[in-house]
Every structure is written in structure tokens, then in C-alpha cells.
Write an enzyme that holds these catalytic residues in place. Sequence first.
Site: not given
Ligand SMILES: C[S@@+](CC[C@H](N)C(=O)[O-])C[C@H]1O[C@@H](n2cnc3c(N)ncnc32)[C@H](O)[C@@H]1O
Length: 408
Positions: A75
Site C-alpha cells: 500500500s
Molecule cells: C492492499 S494488499 C495488502 C497490503 C499490505 N497490508 C501491505 O503491507 O502493504 C490487499 C491484500 O488483501 C488480500 N485479500 C483479498 N481478499 C482477502 C481475504 N478475504 N482475506 C485475506 N486477504 C485478502 C489480497 O490477496 C491482497 O494481498
Amino acid sequence: MDAESNDSQYAGTLRAALADLLVEQGAIHDDRIATAFRLVPRHLFVPLVPLEIAYADDVVLMKRDASGVAISSVSQPTVVALMLEQADVRPGHRVLEIGSGGYNAALLSELVGPDGEVTTIDIDLDVTIRARETLDAAGYPDVRVLRTDGEFGDPAGAPYDRIIVTVTAWDIAPAWMEQLAPGGRIVVPLRFRAQTRSIGFDLLDAESSGHSLESRSMVVCGFVNMQGAGAAYERWVPLHGGLVSLSFDEDQESEPVPPERVLDQPKASAWSGVLMNREEPLSDLDLWLASTLPGFCVLSAEPRALKKRIVAPVPRWGASAMASRNSLGYLTSRPAADPDYVELGANAHGPAAQDFVQLLVDQVRVWNENLRGGKGPTLRVDPASLPPDQLPPGFHLRTRHSHLTLIW
Ligand SMILES: C[S@@+](CC[C@H](N)C(=O)[O-])C[C@H]1O[C@@H](n2cnc3c(N)ncnc32)[C@H](O)[C@@H]1O
């Protein structure tokens, strides 16, 4: 000096500059968060991009789905910082992060210190493998990384003092409420009425309210969408050959929509007399319009639609709009005498165009006179099982698991 130490010196300089920028811009107020940003080597979590990009204040895209839609990213630092400010993580806390990239989990690990614990979960195995490897390489082997659907949280590791969701959610999953410790806080990018805000929610006293949450802060943001059991249906209605589209939420599935060529019908306009600085955020006004206008939706337009003056929405990522089965109205603006300002108004097309522009500018004026510059609304989340007559007064929305009430 060898190439590697040169490189890490340069990374350190860029990292310090990024932390300074976030403090200067007001994204970081808490010194402990600034220190964490100065310590965690972001470049190790985005190894495929040059150092300058790793330390730019920008999102780094990590994965797209088969149709090209972004599904995983590390992010944007500003958003990460704002959410950490909202979360108010303390030493010794047990924190659950939903959506792993590694970087935010490492920052959280710095904030909880040696007496705390961080667990990060992701639905995507590629992401959890990468997060594990990069957290180990960056010196955070104690962060727990699990592959699971965040909709169900981490029952085995509960209770958590903080739950930080880093993926757009359409609801507060019951598991998150259940896994939150008394006095706990959830920070989540919540989408409702086609707009997403990172909201910091506190758990209300269980004795008096059962499992209910109340917002303490709201910040407009954008994230990739949740997959798995919590994924929701976004309703996009294309107009004018797809040059313009209207966005609705899952609970608005039966809302009527105007004909595809509604924008060809004559335009009505009205002006509110309300002036806005060009830089002033419209997010509270958008929420007020979402709370008061029938058929509320968000209008977005391709650059070609703007150039050809098919629509002229207020220049933001999307404009507040209202739709019926034959008409469409939306927020617009025109230059004011002072070049730094615009006047807000409304355009509409279709048989109800006059009524729509009047309704829109009336509500812009109500907001301007009574709410502008105030503290904004509070969002309350109550379980769906709560009888509607026990909900607080306000604008009510029903999601899969909850009642949402915007209280102005
Ligand atoms: C924006 S990224 C996370 C960024 C991260 N927290 C960082 O350190 O930059 C969003 C993540 O959410 C995950 N995601 C989507 N749906 C999800 C779910 N139901 N449960 C867990 N993770 C999920 C995606 O695979 C993706 O890797």
C-alpha cells in the site's frame, strides 16, 4: 565501500526522506510511527522495483487477476501511515492484519515491540509465501503469517487488541467483532454507497450494546477489493456507450436506473451559491448527499466524456449523483470569481431533471449551512439481529451482517 553497503546507505537516505515527508504532510503525528517508518526497509518488500520507487509515496502493484484487475499491492505509505494513526497500536498489543504485503506487518511489529504479537493473514498463497520470505529477510521472523480467508479472522489467535484490514470490505464480518478484545479497535477500509473510507471503530461496551462498533475517525482511501466469502457485488451501470458509469452497492441491486442514452436528453442546471476551494475535500458533502438523496450513486466518466462535454461532474474521483428509471442528476461545479474557488451546482437530464437539480442544490446548501467544517458524521455498526426499533436515529443501511447508521 562495496556496492551493497552503498545501496543500503542510499536506501536509508530515501527512507528517512519518506518518513520526513509523511510527517511534514501531516500523515504522521505519532513519533513512534515516524520511528517505525525510519526503521523498516520497504525496499525489501518490493524487491522488483528500483529504490527510488520503493521509497516514493506510492502504491506498488504486486499482482493482477486474469482480467487485469489489481488484486494485491504494497500500500501507499501515506495510507499506511494514516491507518496506523487511526489504529493507535501500543507496545504489548496483539494485532491481526488482514491482507498481507509484509511491509505494514513489519511496521506493526515495531509498534507492538517485543511484548506484543503481530499476525498477518492473506487469502492468496503467493502473497503469504512472499510475505513470509520478505519478513524473514527484513528481520521480522516473529510475525505470524497465515493463509486463510480474512472474513473469518484468526479464531485460534484471538482475542486481538487491534484488527487492521488492508483490503476493501463491504461489511464488518461477525468474526472480527468476536475476535476483538474488550476495548479493542478495528481499522477497516469500508465501502458503502460506492465510496470507501478507512474507518477506525471502537468496540462499545458489550454489556450495554452487545457487539456494536462506533467510528472514531474516517479517512477517504482506495484499496483492492476483498475476495473470498466477504467479496461483494459492485453494480456498475454503463451509460453513453460506457463513457460514463454509475456505481451502486450490493444492497442497491433493485434501485431503478435511467436509460443508457439519458445524457442525450436536454440538460437542466442549478447553482447553489456555495463556494469551495479547489483543494477542499468533498468527502463529508458526499456522505451527506448519500444520506439524503433518493437513488444515490457515484458517477464516473472517461476523459473522452469530459472532453466532449457529455458530462461535467465536479472534478473528483467520482461525483455524487442520483438516479431514477428515467432521469439522472449529478454534482457539478463552475469557476468562481476567485480563481482558487468553484461554485457547486447540479446538472440533470430526463423528465425529472428540474426536480433533481433542485433537490441536489438544496442539500448542498443544507450541508453548507449546518454541517460544513464540523466533525463529520459518526458511523455505528450494529449486528443484523438487533431489532430496527433499537437502532440509533440516523441514516440506515443494511449490509449482510450489520445495520450501519450514519449519525450526523
Ligand atoms: C492492499 S494488499 C495488502 C497490503 C499490505 N497490508 C501491505 O503491507 O502493504 C490487499 C491484500 O488483501 C488480500 N485479500 C483479498 N481478499 C482477502 C481475504 N478475504 N482475506 C485475506 N486477504 C485478502 C489480497 O490477496 C491482497 O494481498
